[in-house]
Design an enzyme around this catalytic site. Structure first.
Site, short mmCIF file in Angstrom:
data_model
loop_
_atom_site.label_atom_id
_atom_site.label_comp_id
_atom_site.label_asym_id
_atom_site.label_seq_id
_atom_site.Cartn_x
_atom_site.Cartn_y
_atom_site.Cartn_z
N CYS A 219 119.74 -70.18 -41.67
CA CYS A 219 119.05 -69.06 -41.02
C CYS A 219 119.72 -67.71 -41.24
O CYS A 219 119.13 -66.68 -40.91
CB CYS A 219 118.93 -69.33 -39.53
SG CYS A 219 117.92 -70.79 -39.13
N HIS A 298 132.27 -67.68 -43.29
CA HIS A 298 131.91 -69.06 -43.67
C HIS A 298 132.95 -70.01 -43.09
O HIS A 298 134.14 -69.88 -43.35
CB HIS A 298 131.89 -69.19 -45.20
CG HIS A 298 130.95 -70.23 -45.70
ND1 HIS A 298 130.96 -71.52 -45.25
CD2 HIS A 298 129.94 -70.17 -46.62
CE1 HIS A 298 130.02 -72.22 -45.87
NE2 HIS A 298 129.38 -71.43 -46.70
N HIS A 382 121.02 -50.26 -31.61
CA HIS A 382 120.08 -51.39 -31.66
C HIS A 382 120.82 -52.62 -32.20
O HIS A 382 121.57 -52.52 -33.17
CB HIS A 382 118.88 -51.07 -32.56
CG HIS A 382 118.22 -49.78 -32.23
ND1 HIS A 382 117.33 -49.64 -31.18
CD2 HIS A 382 118.33 -48.55 -32.80
CE1 HIS A 382 116.92 -48.38 -31.13
NE2 HIS A 382 117.51 -47.70 -32.09
N HIS A 386 119.73 -62.97 -34.47
CA HIS A 386 118.82 -64.01 -34.97
C HIS A 386 118.23 -64.81 -33.82
O HIS A 386 118.95 -65.36 -32.98
CB HIS A 386 119.57 -64.93 -35.93
CG HIS A 386 118.84 -66.21 -36.22
ND1 HIS A 386 117.54 -66.25 -36.68
CD2 HIS A 386 119.23 -67.52 -36.11
CE1 HIS A 386 117.16 -67.50 -36.83
NE2 HIS A 386 118.16 -68.28 -36.50
N ASN A 419 111.25 -69.20 -33.94
CA ASN A 419 112.36 -69.13 -34.89
C ASN A 419 111.78 -69.21 -36.30
O ASN A 419 111.43 -70.28 -36.78
CB ASN A 419 113.34 -70.28 -34.64
CG ASN A 419 114.52 -70.28 -35.60
OD1 ASN A 419 114.56 -69.51 -36.54
ND2 ASN A 419 115.48 -71.13 -35.34
#
Length: 495
Positions: A219, A298, A382, A386, A419
């Site tokens: 995502c 990561h 702002h 996700h 989603n």
């Protein structure tokens, strides 16, 4: 309606604190943030006096001028090219693809794949998801029986990808032959030929285009695609980069009984977004945003993080995506690491001083104090988080002490569109634009997380005030006055 906090955001946050403390902290932020300029004053005064009391011959002055000019030329020649976002577009599916919770459960029953127990579990997931009745699913999932095929998945991707690109090209007026870079990301559907080849074929893009298809990156892949496009643009001259983010649901329906795999059935919805980046200086005046930073994290070196979102077969050899019980903890750690890397790039110096002082006190002097969480509201007007799930949004809101106003774009995107994987960030930014909240100079933080486990951030600066009355193709515009809606809080689901 909630009040817009963009004007003097940091002062407004501080004014909510106890009276004495708020003025002390406000004075501290002003003093530290402007310390550099104050310290430069004596140096500037000394320089002015030096030039006032000394006379230089023409040759010396000419040499100094030439040196300064050559250094300035070298700086502008070697610095990375600025990257601008001309515009972006989000695909809004047709009404016949809407899928309420009731429709979803009915379709699940008609597949004859689920027991009463698993149907009940999915119903609970939907009730606690924060979704409204008008999210969208792929056409194949509304058919009886469901027709899961590569042809159906291609049709789904063509619909959302071409729909988003068509809208974007109409908004920007850029000719397809001027696009030199193409990056398409889709985590779960990666056919041969690639999705990027599909786009090249449809729009007859030029033969020497730098084309990439990113697969299996979860995502947060949209920001990975933006980062890749940025790096390519910084090494190309006068070029455009088209970035497309989408996900396919057709081949990823799970028909088994494993609860950790059933969740993805309930949560993922139909959507796509396309954005057009440019490194042309001449495009600055007509671009909406300038890309300031991309930060990628990561965590796959850790086995727990690597396996917390994992595609595999269940006990009956049915393929699905398993979500680990450790997902929230892993996501929290990845987000924390990403924010630690992002902080020095965006936070005011005053916040960095407080963070370092707290760290030194806890680690070096073993002082008993809680970890200081920097106030990211001082760095951004702002924040687009996700819309991966209600639980993560709740946790981020609490940990960063964000207001309902800051969370509104993410929560309303989750409610209206669900989603949509990597494209959700763009529906959130489109929401802020439709509300007329984006003003020139505003700073926008997009943060996304997903399988791998990865967390990525992008920071934008608005180059113009977005006039919502002139916005075309915004997926929110024909219903924006209906939002925000109240979404009641519920306890999280237990696997």
């Amino acid at each position: 309606m909630l009040e817009n906090p963009r004007n003097k955001q940091s002062q407004q946050n501080l004014l909510n604190e106890p009276s004495v403390h708020k003025y002390v902290k406000l004075g501290y932020h002003y003093m530290i943030s402007n310390a550099m300029y104050v310290s430069l004053l004596p140096f500037i005064m000394a320089l002015l006096k030096l030039f006032a009391y000394h006379h230089y011959d023409p040759i010396t002055l000419a040499s100094l001028t030439a040196f300064v000019a050559s250094m300035a030329t070298l700086y502008f020649a070697l610095r990375p090219r600025q990257v601008y976002l001309l515009d972006f577009a989000c695909y809004k599916p047709q009404p016949y693809l809407m899928c309420s919770g009731e429709t979803f459960i009915n379709q699940s029953m008609l597949t004859n794949s689920f027991s009463e127990e698993t149907l009940g579990f999915q119903k609970k997931i939907l009730e606690k998801s924060g979704y409204g009745p008008n999210t969208y699913v792929a056409e194949t999932l509304l058919e009886v029986p469901m027709k899961q095929s590569i042809a159906g998945a291609r049709k789904e991707m063509e619909m959302v990808v071409f729909g988003a690109i068509d809208e974007l090209l109409a908004k920007t007026g850029v000719k397809v032959k001027d696009i030199g870079i193409l990056v398409v990301n889709s985590s779960m559907f990666n056919p041969t030929p690639s999705l990027s080849a599909m786009v090249v074929n449809r729009y007859k893009l030029r033969g020497n285009i730098l084309s990439y298809s990113l697969g299996g990156m979860g995502c947060s892949a949209s920001l990975i695609a933006i980062d890749l496009a940025k790096r390519l643009l910084q090494n190309e001259s006068n070029s455009y980069a088209l970035v497309v983010s989408a996900e396919s649901m057709t081949l990823n329906w799970y028909g088994g009984a494993n609860r950790s795999m059933l969740i993805t059935n309930c949560l993922f919805r139909l959507g796509a977004a396309a954005s057009l980046l440019s490194n042309r200086t001449s495009d600055r005046r007509r671009s909406k945003y300038q890309l300031r930073h991309t930060v990628r994290t990561h965590k796959a070196a850790d086995d727990e993080a690597y396996k917390c979102v994992f595609q595999q077969e269940d006990e009956e050899q049915k393929v699905g995506i398993a979500l680990s019980r450790d997902l929230m903890a892993v996501a929290g750690e990845a987000i924390k690491t990403n924010m630690t890397m992002l902080g020095p790039l965006v936070l005011p110096f005053s916040e960095q001083v407080l963070f370092v002082a707290n760290l030194v006190g806890r680690k070096m002097f073993q002082m008993k104090m809680t970890q200081y969480v920097p106030d990211f509201k001082l760095a951004f007007e702002h924040i687009c988080i996700h819309a991966g799930g209600r639980g993560v949004l709740d946790k981020i809101k609490k940990n960063l002490a964000l207001t309902q106003w800051h969370m509104e774009p993410s929560r309303m995107t989750l409610y209206r569109f669900g989603n949509t994987s990597s494209s959700s960030l763009w529906y959130e930014l489109a929401y802020s634009e439709a509300k007329g909240r984006v003003k020139k100079g505003d700073r926008i933080w997009q943060i996304a997380f997903g399988s791998g486990f990865k967390c990525n951030s992008a920071v934008w600066c608005a180059l113009k005030t977005v006039d919502s009355s002139k916005e075309k193709g915004n997926p929110w515009m024909d219903e924006i006055d209906e939002f925000p809606v109240h979404v009641p809080e519920v306890a999280p689901i237990v696997l």
